[in-house]
Design a protein around this motif. Structure first.
Motif, PDB file in Angstrom:
ATOM      1  N   VAL A 214     -21.441 -18.135 -26.310  1.00  0.00           N
ATOM      2  CA  VAL A 214     -21.828 -17.882 -24.933  1.00  0.00           C
ATOM      3  C   VAL A 214     -20.775 -18.488 -24.028  1.00  0.00           C
ATOM      4  O   VAL A 214     -20.515 -19.702 -24.098  1.00  0.00           O
ATOM      5  CB  VAL A 214     -23.205 -18.481 -24.603  1.00  0.00           C
ATOM      6  N   GLY A 215     -20.160 -17.659 -23.203  1.00  0.00           N
ATOM      7  CA  GLY A 215     -19.179 -18.173 -22.264  1.00  0.00           C
ATOM      8  C   GLY A 215     -18.039 -18.892 -22.953  1.00  0.00           C
ATOM      9  O   GLY A 215     -17.276 -18.281 -23.704  1.00  0.00           O
ATOM     10  N   ASP A 216     -17.950 -20.190 -22.736  1.00  0.00           N
ATOM     11  CA  ASP A 216     -16.835 -20.977 -23.262  1.00  0.00           C
ATOM     12  C   ASP A 216     -17.186 -21.725 -24.550  1.00  0.00           C
ATOM     13  O   ASP A 216     -16.385 -22.541 -25.020  1.00  0.00           O
ATOM     14  CB  ASP A 216     -16.379 -22.005 -22.217  1.00  0.00           C
ATOM     15  N   HIS A 235     -15.480 -25.617 -27.912  1.00  0.00           N
ATOM     16  CA  HIS A 235     -15.602 -25.441 -26.474  1.00  0.00           C
ATOM     17  C   HIS A 235     -14.213 -25.249 -25.886  1.00  0.00           C
ATOM     18  O   HIS A 235     -13.297 -26.029 -26.156  1.00  0.00           O
ATOM     19  CB  HIS A 235     -16.291 -26.640 -25.834  1.00  0.00           C
ATOM     20  N   ARG A 236     -14.081 -24.211 -25.107  1.00  0.00           N
ATOM     21  CA  ARG A 236     -12.779 -23.835 -24.571  1.00  0.00           C
ATOM     22  C   ARG A 236     -12.120 -24.972 -23.791  1.00  0.00           C
ATOM     23  O   ARG A 236     -10.905 -25.147 -23.816  1.00  0.00           O
ATOM     24  CB  ARG A 236     -12.937 -22.613 -23.667  1.00  0.00           C
ATOM     25  N   LEU A 257     -24.864 -25.485 -25.149  1.00  0.00           N
ATOM     26  CA  LEU A 257     -24.205 -24.433 -24.389  1.00  0.00           C
ATOM     27  C   LEU A 257     -24.229 -23.100 -25.142  1.00  0.00           C
ATOM     28  O   LEU A 257     -24.459 -22.044 -24.553  1.00  0.00           O
ATOM     29  CB  LEU A 257     -22.759 -24.838 -24.083  1.00  0.00           C
ATOM     30  N   ALA A 258     -23.953 -23.140 -26.458  1.00  0.00           N
ATOM     31  CA  ALA A 258     -23.829 -21.906 -27.238  1.00  0.00           C
ATOM     32  C   ALA A 258     -25.176 -21.380 -27.725  1.00  0.00           C
ATOM     33  O   ALA A 258     -25.386 -20.161 -27.791  1.00  0.00           O
ATOM     34  CB  ALA A 258     -22.904 -22.139 -28.425  1.00  0.00           C
ATOM     35  N   LYS A 362     -13.695 -13.691 -22.710  1.00  0.00           N
ATOM     36  CA  LYS A 362     -14.048 -14.232 -21.403  1.00  0.00           C
ATOM     37  C   LYS A 362     -13.606 -13.316 -20.277  1.00  0.00           C
ATOM     38  O   LYS A 362     -14.333 -13.113 -19.309  1.00  0.00           O
ATOM     39  CB  LYS A 362     -13.435 -15.616 -21.228  1.00  0.00           C
ATOM     40  N   ARG A 363     -12.423 -12.743 -20.411  1.00  0.00           N
ATOM     41  CA  ARG A 363     -11.905 -11.864 -19.359  1.00  0.00           C
ATOM     42  C   ARG A 363     -12.681 -10.545 -19.352  1.00  0.00           C
ATOM     43  O   ARG A 363     -13.195 -10.113 -20.388  1.00  0.00           O
ATOM     44  CB  ARG A 363     -10.415 -11.617 -19.565  1.00  0.00           C
ATOM     45  N   LEU A 367     -14.421  -8.696 -22.606  1.00  0.00           N
ATOM     46  CA  LEU A 367     -15.872  -8.546 -22.672  1.00  0.00           C
ATOM     47  C   LEU A 367     -16.262  -7.077 -22.815  1.00  0.00           C
ATOM     48  O   LEU A 367     -17.195  -6.740 -23.553  1.00  0.00           O
ATOM     49  CB  LEU A 367     -16.510  -9.141 -21.418  1.00  0.00           C
TER      50      LEU A 367
END
Length: 499
Positions: A214-216, A235-236, A257-258, A362-363, A367
């Protein structure tokens, strides 16, 4: 034999006192050494570590094709008893792979720590007569016209030499064997600062394998079976060196987060950071030295393919090397190992890397690509079949000579044979298996001959690793060796049998 490994350190040796030395006692090396010894080859397995199988496993998934290879060695049922089957592999988000319709006896993946697989392979290797040299570090090697000499350092720092006709490096990503023959390992780090921990959980996950991005953030949780779970996270924003201290709070935050929760992680018995690389050696053979497993290729853990690909390398190489060493096949047979397995390694790098890049998307355009890939795999049958075959190994096939029967080079399923047996039971003898129609004979003591349980009229020659070597349609009467059938079995195949 009683299943206790022969332990020892390197001693000074005379030239070629072993036909093959395998360097590295992980899953790939253990399967390969066991296959060689079962075929009557004198083999030593050299391992830098002391004699122990670590419970700090990085692999937790055994796929269907690997289970088939273990079945062909009489190990699958015992390993299945210690693992837990899962008929759907979730990759990220809504993307998952349905395994319940695989054309295999094993319509699932098996969740089991790597060390349980290693235990089974080690017992087999010991029983087959493999000689083990633990606490023995390879320092370098020299190739001659008819063999290879290893320079090693044993327990207490004592140096010695060990010689063999062939050497196989299964000694991992930092392979000393690969470096000693001058092979580069081109590639790059795909993900940095991946965190790992073995923890207890106050709350049990809903699924056997828990994974999401999810996300980063990305996280994965799998059970050991002893009350602990392995957690892998990324984590990014935490792009730090592997040496950076790691606390459980960081791992819990990534999980929240994930995955939306941390399942009450506590009592971490081990934590570490690592970076995940994509690399492949340009060749798997240099003279009398060969590479397999992580010494030949490494990739991201996405899809759980790592250990599986190495074990399938070993299954491909073992029968070929045994046939060459024992004089039943020409040395040129070994070149087919690289020709068949190098493209597989390259494909796994692409597929596992693709999964990671999709999970890390992410971009907006990445996505969108992820959404499109999820939609295609969900709706388009052929695309879904190809993806499932790639990840599970069921879809892997090898090049066939021009004009060959369409089955040549293809994986042969565990077909039913006359007399109530299965193909993979017969393959446990380590020989080629010639499957013939009922009423058809073949005069040879160099092959295992079986007959279809059905009325099929195809003759099919199956290699010891379960792939079709030759086939012919509508066979009747007596095949080959003086028979009157015009479609004779190629004579050279009989000489490869591992008696």
């Amino acid at each position: 034999m009683n299943g206790t490994a022969h332990q020892g350190t390197a001693q000074a040796s005379t030239p070629h006192d072993r036909s093959v030395i395998v360097v590295g006692a992980g899953p790939t090396g253990l399967l390969l050494a066991g296959d060689l010894a079962a075929a009557g080859v004198a083999v030593t397995l050299v391992e830098r570590r002391s004699h122990e199988i670590s419970n700090l496993s990085r692999a937790f998934v055994v796929h269907a094709r690997t289970l088939e290879q273990l079945d062909a060695r009489g190990l699958a049922d015992g390993i299945e008893e210690k693992g837990r089957p899962l008929d759907r592999l979730r990759l990220f988000g809504r993307l998952s792979i349905d395994l319940s319709r695989l054309p295999s006896r094993f319509q699932h993946l098996l969740v089991i720590p790597q060390y349980e697989v290693e235990k089974a392979l080690e017992r087999r290797a010991v029983d087959a007569g493999v000689a083990f040299a633990y606490e023995t570090e390879v320092l370098g090697l020299v190739q001659g016209a008819d063999g290879v000499t290893l320079q090693v350092r044993g327990k207490g720092g004592k140096r010695a030499e060990m010689s063999a006709t062939y050497v196989v490096g299964t000694d991992g990503m930092r392979s000393v064997v690969r470096g000693a023959v001058g092979l580069p390992f081109p590639g790059k780090s795909v993900i940095r600062s991946v965190v790992l921990a073995d923890v207890r959980l106050a709350e049990q996950p809903e699924n056997l394998l828990t994974v999401n991005a999810v996300g980063d953030a990305f996280a994965f949780i799998a059970p050991f079976g002893d009350g602990y779970h392995r957690v892998i996270g990324w984590h990014r924003a935490r792009n730090v060196p592997d040496s950076e201290p790691l606390e459980l709070d960081e791992i819990k935050e990534i999980a929240r987060l994930a995955l939306g929760r941390d399942y009450g992680m506590y009592d971490a018995r081990w934590m570490s950071r690592f970076h995940s690389d994509e690399r492949q050696a340009p060749a798997y053979r240099v003279g009398r030295v060969l590479l397999a497993g992580d010494a030949a290729h490494v990739h991201t853990p996405a899809g759980g393919q790592g250990m599986n690909v190495g074990l399938q390398d070993a299954a491909n190489l073992g029968w070929k090397l045994a046939a060459v060493v024992s004089g039943r096949a020409d040395d040129a047979l070994l070149y087919t190992y690289e020709a068949e397995r190098h493209p597989v390694g390259k494909a796994v790098l692409r597929s596992s890397g693709g999964i990671v890049r999709m999970a890390m998307a992410k971009r907006p355009w990445t996505l969108a690509a992820r959404a499109a890939a999820t939609g295609v795999l969900g709706r388009v049958g052929p695309a879904r079949t190809r993806a499932t075959g790639q990840i599970t190994g069921i879809g892997v096939s090898y090049p066939a000579p021009k004009g060959s029967h369409p089955l040549v080079g293809k994986r042969v399923p565990d077909v039913a044979l006359a007399g109530g047996t299965r193909l993979y039971e017969v393959l446990r003898a380590g020989q080629f298996v010639l499957i013939l129609p009922e009423g058809t004979a073949y005069k040879s003591d160099g092959l295992r001959v079986a007959h279809w349980a059905s009325g099929r009229r195809t003759a099919l020659l199956v290699r010891p690793d379960g792939y079709a070597a030759w086939a012919a349609r509508d066979v009747t009467g007596e095949l080959g060796n003086g028979g009157d059938n015009s479609t004779d079995l190629p004579a050279e195949f009989a000489s490869y049998s591992l008696r």
